[in-house]
Write a protein that holds these residues in place. Structure first.
Motif, PDB file in Angstrom:
ATOM      1  N   HIS C 252       0.846  -1.200   0.000  1.00 24.95           N
ATOM      2  CA  HIS C 252       0.000   0.000   0.000  1.00 24.95           C
ATOM      3  C   HIS C 252       0.879   1.247   0.000  1.00 24.95           C
ATOM      4  O   HIS C 252       0.595   2.219  -0.695  1.00 24.95           O
ATOM      5  N   MET C 253       1.944   1.184   0.773  1.00 23.69           N
ATOM      6  CA  MET C 253       2.873   2.320   0.804  1.00 23.69           C
ATOM      7  C   MET C 253       3.469   2.541  -0.587  1.00 23.69           C
ATOM      8  O   MET C 253       3.485   3.659  -1.100  1.00 23.69           O
ATOM      9  N   TYR C 254       3.923   1.471  -1.208  1.00 28.52           N
ATOM     10  CA  TYR C 254       4.532   1.592  -2.524  1.00 28.52           C
ATOM     11  C   TYR C 254       3.537   2.158  -3.533  1.00 28.52           C
ATOM     12  O   TYR C 254       3.845   3.087  -4.279  1.00 28.52           O
ATOM     13  N   LEU C 255       2.337   1.605  -3.553  1.00 37.24           N
ATOM     14  CA  LEU C 255       1.359   2.030  -4.557  1.00 37.24           C
ATOM     15  C   LEU C 255       0.932   3.473  -4.328  1.00 37.24           C
ATOM     16  O   LEU C 255       0.728   4.226  -5.278  1.00 37.24           O
ATOM     17  N   THR C 256       0.809   3.856  -3.048  1.00 33.80           N
ATOM     18  CA  THR C 256       0.443   5.242  -2.747  1.00 33.80           C
ATOM     19  C   THR C 256       1.543   6.190  -3.207  1.00 33.80           C
ATOM     20  O   THR C 256       1.275   7.256  -3.754  1.00 33.80           O
TER      21      THR C 256
END
Lengths: 439, 300, 300
Positions: C252-256
């Protein structure tokens, strides 16, 4: 003893690596051999247009060794992931491949792409070669930042004529026709629709067309203009409900959400007869032409417009998809890179050979005056159909994920995925998406 | 029986756990065949082997064969075309990149960690205690959470899209576990040995290389293998910190092949096989050392 | 510590120079601690990855903390952590015991068991993606309809598929740790138990398990803290989907950050990741605290 074995193993590996690296140095491809460190760089996408672009650049490099362009290819998803980080790091390519829309705007806002207005003004030939309706997608606030570089790509409903014949069905004209076909195909053990749900953006084509057919182009225009609560338009909810109805009816192939469109697995289901229809971009014709040559050549591939929805406000001639792809020129490129890039745009792109190569690959170039060439093509049925579709469409709405800002686009795709999986209701989708407006 | 308390294991056996099975195993094994255990063992073998078998078999099929033949049966006409295709797509370059990054990260990481571990174990200053605590903290933190600032720093240092961009953070991330394992082993080196060397007038430098290093060799091997596997197979750094094919490493190349070869699944799987092959060769050649090396550090 | 070593330390006075630890400290500060501070800082800014970084107060935090996707990511992470642990721990423990015995066939099996260690997460994910394809994968291949499910597309199943693939990849490593641990258990304990007439199961619970206490703690710590880093496997296998069902916190961090281009919010997620990692490590260290003391004492 132990030490010796390990060390000799390590040495063997190193030696092998050395020989491989030497070999690699000797056998560099022609494009890398001629590219100097200050060559303009270009990132293209793999797939249908890859050979055409490669040919165009090879021809350019051969004729202009002092202005050579270094071309690399990325798969669609990989490209979208990488290009922004690279541009943000100030190391993006000279030619930035794009779709126009909100993503282009974010580059413009960050000052990463060059203003090409003057270039256009001083090169009327460049401007006049494009279909005006396509050209305007590269314009932001009256300035041109991107120029079309390939073919029109509206979303088309494809079908497998063999399986239609098998159950004696006709291509659907209305949404009701479409829903009526679902149980028939299911009874015959054929999935009604293939869908590359894992890639998420194919899901979006359904929403785009349904909203367009039900509410007309204004609905999305309002969303793209960041009007408050624009997603609350009843057309959106109705479209989402229809999608879930189709999911409930078993309209999509079993396992659709683990099928990746990037791997062309969704098309494979169509031409192997495991699925009867697929809603996809104009570009998959090109890849089916290579992956399933016989299927296409023998006229087994049918194509039609997205069905109308009874009581809908949208003109059934309206289309969604990608008017074209575009080249933007990085504002961070060196002067010599920029010069090479503009020279290529001016005289290296859409040469007669390029245009013909695009047509031969099964695509409709975004240039004017190609009717006769299209008519001479073995793919003339499809190409003329596509060309007419693009030319006669009152509105051509850009794919929403490209039209919106990256943050909105990402949230929309993730939430739409949830709609297809029936994890959220249309109302939840609408309220979540309203919260992203302006982001 | 159940009250058996922990028995201190003599340092020698722990420093160098032999690769030959120890005696008690033999004793137990002879008692009576363990059918249940055997069954479980074979079952797990199936779990491990089936995917590997599928990958290898599929990589030998041509594309048409993939769509039409039974996925689990070997191809009627095995072909190496997929391997050829992968090798023609700059595979060798990605391999060399991976090798450079791995060696470039692991060797310096081992060197600095070894020196630090020596200082931490032998030294007494508050500074060193504090340093050790910091490294221990590094073990607790999922360091990948810091990828955004790292991306920013690498960009600002104009290292984006270079192999150095992968090497530098990899060194840093390898340090905490390396120091921990190395210092645990270094504590087992009898103090008397250091003292006698010291009395002979040896410097710390000499003691480090001539005493500490030979005595902790298994730990060095462990740390080296562990870090090398981690760097060789690393995906996040290459994904974010590099872009061009000329800096691409193997795991990232698999991901891009997956996009480029699209529906040609056999070719994608051939790239998986080829990417694994180098490690497999090392495993076959030096299995004992790899396994006992990995075990030595973690079974402490 | 023995008396002699204490007295000799007094003679040596200073121990090695702290400079030996400096290179490691330098790398670690530069590429781990500074980015760690950076991720805190960036969580209070607005940055789209292209333009300027602007201070923006708590707005990223408000976004992240009110976004239901964050809660979902935490929940997915917790589930994957929990299920990974309860699947991997018993299997690796039993396999560790199984492979530590000396029968020939077990040694051969062990060689094959460890092969997944050599594959990168990207390779494993790509292989499983092909294998789990409902149309061209394992299910139709074996002709078992049950296996032809939509494994990666069904949001109720996919989490368990991810847990399984993680187990497939990481059980070998933990098996190795347990194998090393079992081999260090003194044979005399089992011999005594056999004389007492204890059966295999009794021996396992009365000797093997208690003796493996510290191995269990080590392996469990690595498993739990490691599950915060299952980024690459899930990224390639499912991309976090379908929907949000496998979008765990690091992903989620990466995609955000790198897909939705909201680096501020992604940094806030990074901070959450760091805090969770620290909290888990503290809890586990409390459980395993005795371990470190014990090993340090034994060292003397």
């Amino acid at each position: 003893m132990v030490k010796l074995t390990l060390r000799s193993a390590a040495m063997a590996v190193t030696a092998a690596a050395m020989s491989i690296s030497l070999a690699a140095c000797g056998s560099g491809g022609p494009s890398s051999a001629s590219a100097s460190s200050d060559s303009a760089t270009m990132w293209g996408l793999t797939g249908g247009n890859q050979p055409v672009l490669q040919k165009s650049i090879d021809a350019w490099n051969k004729a202009h060794p002092d202005e050579s362009i270094k071309l690399d290819f990325f798969a669609n998803d990989a490209y979208k992931t990488k290009v922004r980080t690279a541009v943000g790091a100030g190391q993006g390519p000279t030619f930035i491949y794009g779709w126009g829309g909100g993503v282009l705007k974010s580059y413009v806002d960050a000052g990463q792409v060059a203003d090409l207005s003057d270039f256009i003004a001083s090169n009327p030939d460049v401007k006049s070669r494009y279909l005006p309706s396509v050209l305007k997608n590269g314009v932001i606030d009256g300035k041109t930042y991107a120029l079309p570089n390939n073919n029109v790509q509206p979303v088309v409903l494809y079908f497998n004529k063999d399986v239609f014949d098998k159950i004696g069905a006709q291509a659907p004209k209305t949404w009701d026709d479409l829903m009526a076909l679902v149980p028939k195909f299911k009874a015959a053990g054929i999935a009604p629709f293939s869908l590359g749900g894992q890639s998420k953006w194919p899901d979006l084509m359904w929403l785009e067309y349904l909203v367009e057919r039900i509410g007309g182009p204004e609905v999305f225009a309002n969303i793209a203009a960041n009007k408050p609560n624009a997603w609350s338009d009843p057309a959106v909810k109705e479209a989402l409900t229809k999608i879930q109805d189709l999911v409930d009816a078993g309209g999509f192939v079993n396992g659709f959400s683990s099928i990746a469109a990037d791997s062309n697995a969704d098309q494979a289901l169509l031409y192997t007869g495991k699925a009867a229809m697929i809603l996809q971009g104009g570009w998959i014709y090109q890849s089916m032409k290579t992956d399933a040559a016989d299927f296409v050549k023998n006229g087994k591939l049918g194509f039609t417009a997205f069905p109308s929805v009874s009581g809908g406000k949208g003109d059934p001639a309206n289309i969604v998809g990608n008017p074209s792809n575009f080249w933007s020129i990085s504002s961070k490129a060196t002067d010599s890179q920029k010069k090479a890039a503009l020279d290529y745009v001016k005289s290296g792109m859409f040469t007669d050979a390029d245009t013909q190569a695009l047509i031969d690959s099964g695509a409709v170039p975004v240039t004017t005056g190609i009717e006769s060439k299209l008519a001479a093509s073995p793919d003339k049925d499809f190409l003329s159909y596509l060309y007419g579709m693009a030319k006669n469409a009152p509105t051509f709405t850009l794919s929403w994920d490209q039209a919106l800002s990256p943050a909105q686009g990402d949230a929309m795709l993730a939430n739409l995925d949830q709609i297809f999986l029936k994890k959220i209701s249309p109302d939840q989708f609408v309220s979540t998406m309203n919260a992203t407006i302006g982001k | 029986m159940a009250s058996t308390t922990q028995i201190p294991v003599p340092p020698a056996t722990r420093v160098a756990p032999s690769s030959k099975p120890s005696k008690q195993g033999r004793g137990r094994g002879r008692a009576r065949p363990n059918f249940l255990g055997g069954l479980g063992g074979w079952l797990w073998l199936a779990v491990i082997i089936v995917p590997i078998y599928y990958v290898v078999v599929t990589s030998l099929k041509n594309q048409a064969g993939f769509f039409t033949s039974n996925p689990m049966l070997p191809p009627a006409e095995p072909t190496l075309d997929n391997y050829k295709l992968v090798l023609e797509n700059d595979f060798a370059m990605y391999f060399v990149n991976s090798l450079l990054v791995t060696v470039g990260s692991v060797v310096p990481a081992l060197l600095v960690s070894f020196m630090a571990a020596y200082a931490i174990v032998r030294g007494k200053s508050r500074f060193l205690g504090w340093t050790n605590k910091l490294f221990l903290l590094g073990l607790a933190i999922p360091l990948h959470a810091t990828i955004i600032p790292i991306y920013w720093m690498i960009t600002k240092a104009h290292l984006y899209d270079t192999l150095l961009a992968l090497i530098l953070p990899s060194i840093a991330f390898a340090i905490p576990i390396s120091v921990l394992i190395l210092s645990n082993f270094m504590r087992d080196v009898p103090n008397e040995l250091f003292e006698s060397m010291r009395l002979d007038g040896c410097s710390d430098w000499a003691m480090m290389w001539r005493l500490a290093l030979p005595m902790t060799r298994p730990a060095v091997v462990t740390v080296g293998i562990y870090n090398a596997l981690g760097v060789w197979n690393g995906f996040l750094f290459p994904l974010i910190l590099t872009q061009s094919p000329s800096t691409r490493v193997l795991p990232l190349s698999l991901w891009t092949f997956q996009g480029e070869f699209s529906v040609n699944i056999p070719a994608v799987l051939a790239s998986v096989v080829l990417a694994t092959l180098p490690l497999l060769v090392i495993y076959v050649v030096a299995r004992r050392q790899l396994i006992s090396g990995l075990t030595a550090g973690f079974s402490k | 510590m023995s008396v002699s070593s204490a007295s000799s330390r007094r003679v040596l006075e200073r121990g090695p120079s702290g400079w030996l630890a400096a290179p490691a400290l330098f790398f670690f500060l530069l590429f781990a601690i500074i980015p760690l501070a950076g991720v805190f800082f960036l969580s209070f800014t607005k940055w789209d990855g292209l333009g300027e970084i602007k201070l923006d107060g708590f707005s990223s935090w408000t976004t992240v903390l009110t976004d239901p996707v964050t809660g979902n990511a935490l929940w997915v992470t917790a589930k994957i952590m929990f299920f990974s642990f309860i699947v991997q721990a018993p299997i690796s423990l039993l396999l560790g015991v199984f492979t530590s015995a000396s029968q020939k066939y077990r040694a051969v099996l062990a060689v094959l068991y460890f092969v997944p260690l050599l594959l990168s997460s990207a390779a494993v994910a790509i292989a499983y993606k092909a294998l789990l394809d409902p149309n061209f994968g394992l299910g139709p291949g074996l002709g078992i309809p049950f296996l032809a499910q939509d494994w990666l597309g069904n949001s109720d199943l996919v989490l368990f598929v991810v847990v399984f693939v993680i187990a497939w990849q990481f059980v070998p490593f933990h098996t190795l740790i347990y194998q090393g641990g079992v081999r260090q258990i003194p044979a005399s304990l089992y011999e005594a138990a056999q004389i007492d007439g204890a059966g295999r199961v009794q021996q396992f619970f009365a000797i093997t398990l208690p003796q493996l206490k510290y191995t269990i703690i080590t392996s469990s710590t690595l498993m739990v803290v490691g599950s915060l880093a299952y980024f690459d496997l899930v990224f390639v296998l499912t991309g976090g989907g379908p929907g949000y069902s496998t979008r765990l916190l690091p992903l989620h961090m990466y995609l955000t950050g790198f897909k939705a281009n909201d680096m501020g919010a992604a940094s806030a997620l990074g901070v959450i990741l760091v805090v969770i990692g620290l909290a888990l490590a503290l809890i586990l260290q409390r459980l395993g605290g005795k371990n470190r003391n014990a090993s340090q004492l034994e060292g003397a």
